[in-house]
Design an enzyme around this catalytic site. Structure first.
Site, PDB file in Angstrom:
ATOM      1  CG  PHE A   1      -0.447  -5.767   4.065  1.00  0.00           C
ATOM      2  CD1 PHE A   1      -1.305  -5.602   5.444  1.00  0.00           C
ATOM      3  CD2 PHE A   1      -1.757  -5.666   2.866  1.00  0.00           C
ATOM      4  CE1 PHE A   1      -2.750  -5.831   5.363  1.00  0.00           C
ATOM      5  CE2 PHE A   1      -2.768  -6.432   2.570  1.00  0.00           C
ATOM      6  CZ  PHE A   1      -3.430  -5.953   4.024  1.00  0.00           C
TER       7      PHE A   1
ATOM      8  CG  HIS B   1      -6.124   0.718  -0.373  1.00  0.00           C
ATOM      9  ND1 HIS B   1      -5.225   0.694  -0.632  1.00  0.00           N
ATOM     10  CD2 HIS B   1      -5.334   0.141   0.772  1.00  0.00           C
ATOM     11  CE1 HIS B   1      -4.129   0.923  -0.275  1.00  0.00           C
ATOM     12  NE2 HIS B   1      -3.668   0.157   0.278  1.00  0.00           N
TER      13      HIS B   1
ATOM     14  CB  CYS C   1      -0.894   0.022   1.182  1.00  0.00           C
ATOM     15  SG  CYS C   1      -1.462  -1.560   1.896  1.00  0.00           S
TER      16      CYS C   1
ATOM     17  CE  LYS D   1      -6.161   3.913   1.011  1.00  0.00           C
ATOM     18  NZ  LYS D   1      -4.338   4.837   1.351  1.00  0.00           N
TER      19      LYS D   1
ATOM     20  CG  HIS E   1      -2.892   4.463   4.598  1.00  0.00           C
ATOM     21  ND1 HIS E   1      -2.683   4.216   3.673  1.00  0.00           N
ATOM     22  CD2 HIS E   1      -2.618   3.252   4.868  1.00  0.00           C
ATOM     23  CE1 HIS E   1      -2.986   2.722   3.176  1.00  0.00           C
ATOM     24  NE2 HIS E   1      -2.514   1.719   4.088  1.00  0.00           N
TER      25      HIS E   1
ATOM     26  CD  GLU F   1      -3.550   7.829   8.226  1.00  0.00           C
ATOM     27  OE1 GLU F   1      -4.428   6.852   7.947  1.00  0.00           O
ATOM     28  OE2 GLU F   1      -2.847   8.829   7.785  1.00  0.00           O
TER      29      GLU F   1
END
Lengths: 442, 420
Positions: free
Chosen positions: A423, A364, A187, A359, A327, A338
């Protein structure tokens, strides 16, 4: 002054963005995408690309059907079925048109490409029969399987499945003979590709760099796999409401597709050719946290370290940040972690800073996410408008910042951050700086 | 060498010769070939029958690691090489979180191990594939975390988790140049002060049906049971697939001195480029490599005369080897540096190739020995005149250039210097 001098007397070249092209589920092309984001429109729909009725997750952020223009005439034709390469080519064309003669004005060896794209996977419908033909009583005849793959899969399909295919393609069609680099960090990929391009120019290895990412994560091999990780939203009946970052009822992310391409250029070169400058890439950092295979530490050490280092790289205080493109995946863990990281880095300023997750509208885009979101962040600085986080109906008490809920809003921001947390604990952050719009321009 | 110089202080490797950098180093110098009939699977019906495989026991060295059961082969190999490298480096614990990790990794799109059982469970009573059964039952065949092996940076995560490394990191996927991209990035991270220590390298493991299918379909692999890997030889017919992993530790000369570590070699410059010519064929003049070799000389302030050895990317490919030879001849006209390549010993190691080349370059500098180009008997007409044939030669080696090339036309050169 065009050059900043680092502490040890090394002259740092400055890097600006002079062209952008994007395709996303919210729209094709910069204008359409930005208008969609401003209107808070969701691009998440029931999968139309193939019959997904047997899948546990049947929704995704799909790039709307449109004419992407011709594929380039290369020595080996790009298969039209390759969505990520079609997106790569289309977004690159938009960015090049937007930038004017940026590449043409430098020698091929002073041009660079830094691009992130996943490998593509054949559909099970193609692989299944190949495997079936190689089944033996005790297992598989792998030699036979290899033979059937070589004999039945067209060469161009094989060639362009590779992760670096997009990169090689761009090098070939743009005649780029300088650094041609591809990274792939889940990501965080798109953000790292831009960061690598930024560093490439800053340290003098190229003067112009085409940077970005492309992905199409809709493959029926991938969706069930991500679903088994427990990462995806199963809100199949309400696609537009499925991606809901920072909302109490969020249940996972929505896979998407798209591409974002930026033309990065050394500042003096851009000024000399009279280029229109969108924004400056002011700082970047990537930080690997050694905590857990899939998640960040509860204290958000990795995301916080990436943000701190990016701010340090830009040479600015946390209080200078006026907007954050989060994110914000819409998974239960990410959004809390986050939020914690933003508070750790920005302190009380975190509560005064608009933070939004686009997003919520796109899903995503994985390898393309960071690239498209960097473009969104540039537009936010340029237009001084924060895109909203849609579907934020019942705020999670653990997520208590200003997420620009549901409606776009005017902004006063000189600097902005774009966050990508991949990830495996791979975190990457870009700091972008607004460039004053020249009088009489646009 | 000044205090800011970037030096290599440790190497770890797993290769077709087995686990351990010493094993690889001896085999390179002694001129042993690891290319054999494929044993990992029954290749009787496969269009490619030989390869340089990492032996099964070496692949399983990583099985003590946490998460070993969900690692792909390239990830296991990376763990083995990183483990040896960090043991050799004997670094103190990382208190300051100023370490970095950069890796070049090859294929990560799944193997029979990943898909085989899933597809086997998806056959109907006639033995035909049924997508309905696949979605209902097939996809459940594998451990959910096995998905992570499709995400290349998870290799870095495994390494960092195992060794408690935190800091700057990136994962490069640019095929044959991926590990030189990683090593160059690590060197810059040290030079620019982003980290005190960087571990970096490359890994690839693709001796399986799908890993071999792509290069085979592109006509890049030599076929037949007697195929030989012979870089720059006029009878070369294609590459033989190799695999393995190499990791290096990089740090400032001053950092190494302060902790009493012995530098093995210095990295003085890198240069990345591309042919920008064809999706998988080389530009006849090797214009990409010519530019990157000239580039490292310029950045390091060296003359062509200063280079004593080139570790070539040549992998027994008709067009690529000729292109590299032309590039060497153009840049080093009248100088005649020694030229070697590793593909005769271990085949084309793809994403790991650059890291293997750097290891070979380091040993050449340390021991003042150039290893031979194995398998090559009749050098091509345009082959570089300095080819080291048949056996190793002792010679004065001060500077080494390591080359790498990727299917797709990217290329890269790295300049190494001897540490006195």
């Amino acid at each position: 002054m065009l050059l900043t001098v680092a502490s040890e007397g090394v002259v740092k070249r400055r890097v600006v963005i002079t062209g952008m092209g994007a395709l996303s589920p919210v729209g094709v092309g910069l204008d359409e995408m930005w208008q969609g984001l401003m209107a808070g429109r969701s691009g998440v729909r029931t999968i139309e690309l193939y019959d997904a009725s047997a899948l546990p997750v049947r929704i995704a952020g799909q790039v709307p059907k449109c004419d992407l223009g011709p594929l380039p005439a290369t020595a080996v034709a790009v298969p039209a079925s390759s969505r990520r390469l079609s997106f790569t080519v289309a977004a690159t064309r938009m960015a090049m048109d937007d930038a004017g003669p940026a590449l043409e004005s430098v020698q091929p060896c002073r041009r660079g490409v830094s691009f992130a794209a996943n490998e593509s996977h054949p559909f099970p419908e193609l692989l299944g029969p190949l495997y079936a033909s190689a089944v033996t009583p005790g297992g598989f005849d792998e030699g036979l399987l290899m033979r059937s793959v070589v004999e039945s899969v067209p060469v161009e399909e094989m060639l362009y499945q590779e992760a670096h295919a997009a990169l090689a393609l761009l090098s070939e069609i743009l005649d780029v003979r300088g650094p041609v680099v591809s990274c792939l960090t889940a990501c965080a990929s798109g953000t790292q590709a831009i960061g690598d391009g930024f560093r490439m120019i800053r340290r003098g290895e190229a003067d112009v760099c085409v940077a970005g990412g492309a992905d199409s994560m809709l493959s029926p091999l991938k969706i069930p796999a991500y679903n088994r990780l427990g990462a995806l939203s199963k809100r199949n009946d309400e696609p537009a409401r499925a991606s809901r970052p920072f909302d109490l009822d969020r249940d996972g992310f929505v896979l998407g597709e798209g591409a974002g391409v930026l033309v990065l250029e050394e500042l003096e070169h851009a000024l000399e050719r009279g280029a229109r400058i969108y924004a400056e890439v002011a700082g970047y950092a990537a930080y690997q946290e050694a905590h857990h295979l899939t998640g960040a530490s509860p204290e958000a050490r990795g995301p916080a370290a990436a943000m701190r280092r990016a701010l340090e790289d830009a040479g600015i205080a946390p209080g200078a940040i006026g907007y954050v493109n989060a994110h914000g995946t819409s998974t239960p863990d990410n959004d809390v972690v986050e939020t914690r990281a933003l508070k750790a880095v920005l302190g009380s300023h975190a509560y005064r800073t608009p933070v939004s997750s686009t997003k919520s509208m796109m899903g995503h885009l994985v390898a393309a996410a960071g690239a498209v979101e960097a473009i969104v962040t540039v537009m936010a600085l340029r237009e001084q408008m924060a895109p909203p986080t849609i579907n934020l109906e019942r705020p999670d008490p653990q997520c208590d910042l200003d997420y620009v809920p549901n409606h776009a809003r005017a902004l006063v921001a000189e600097y902005a951050m774009s966050n990508s947390f991949g990830f495996g604990g791979q975190n990457a952050v870009l700091v972008l700086r607004r460039w004053p719009v020249a009088a009489g321009a646009d | 060498m000044n205090q800011r110089s970037v030096v290599i202080t440790a190497i770890g490797a797993v290769s077709p010769f087995g686990v351990g950098s010493e094993l690889l180093q001896r085999a390179l110098f002694e001129g042993r070939c690891a290319i054999r009939p494929i044993e990992r699977f029954d290749a009787a019906k496969a269009p490619v029958r030989v390869a340089a495989e990492v032996p099964p026991l070496a692949c399983e060295t990583a099985s003590d690691c946490r998460h070993a059961r969900i690692m792909s082969l390239p990830m296991k190999l990376a763990m083995v090489a990183a483990g040896e490298c960090l043991r050799n480096a004997a670094l103190p614990p990382d208190e300051s979180r100023r370490r970095a990790c950069y890796l070049g990794i090859g294929r990560h799109d799944g193997t029979i191990e990943d898909f085989g059982e899933a597809f086997r469970r998806s056959l109907d009573h006639n033995g035909q594939f049924d997508r309905g059964i696949y979605y209902a039952k097939g996809v459940r065949a594998k451990h959910p975390l096995r998905l992570l092996t499709f995400i290349p940076n998870i290799a870095v995560t495994f390494v960092c988790l195992e060794h408690g490394i935190e800091g700057e990191a990136n994962t490069f996927t640019s095929e044959g140049v991926a590990s030189l991209h990683a090593i160059a990035e690590a060197a810059v991270a040290i030079r620019d002060g982003l980290a005190d220590v960087a571990i970096c390298g490359g890994t690839d493991g693709r001796v399986d049906a799908f890993g071999l299918a792509r290069p085979a379909a592109l006509g890049l692999l030599a076929s037949g049971p007697d195929a030989v890997s012979r870089p720059y030889d006029r009878r070369r017919e294609g590459a033989i697939q190799g695999e393995g992993a190499v990791f290096l530790v990089l740090e400032h000369a001053e950092h190494a001195r302060a902790r009493g570590a012995q530098p093995l070699a210095e990295i003085t410059a890198h240069c990345h480029g591309a042919d920008a010519f064809h999706p998988y064929r080389a530009h006849p003049e090797g214009r990409g490599l010519a530019a990157t070799m000239a580039g490292v000389l310029e950045r390091a302030g060296c003359e062509p005369m200063d280079v004593d050895l080139i570790v070539g990317a040549a992998a027994s490919l008709p067009d690529w080897d000729a292109a590299e030879a032309n590039a060497i001849n153009a840049v080093f006209s009248g100088c005649e540096p020694a030229v070697t390549a590793l593909a005769g010993h271990i085949g084309r190691t793809s994403a790991a190739a650059g890291a293997f080349g750097v290891a070979a370059g380091v040993w050449a500098l340390r021991d003042q020995i150039a290893s031979p180009v194995l398998g090559t008997e009749l050098p091509d007409e345009g082959a570089p005149p300095g080819l080291v044939l048949r056996k190793s030669v002792s010679r004065h080696i001060e500077h080494v250039i390591v080359n790498a090339t990727a299917v797709g036309g990217q290329c890269s050169s790295l300049l190494l210097r001897r540490v006195s």
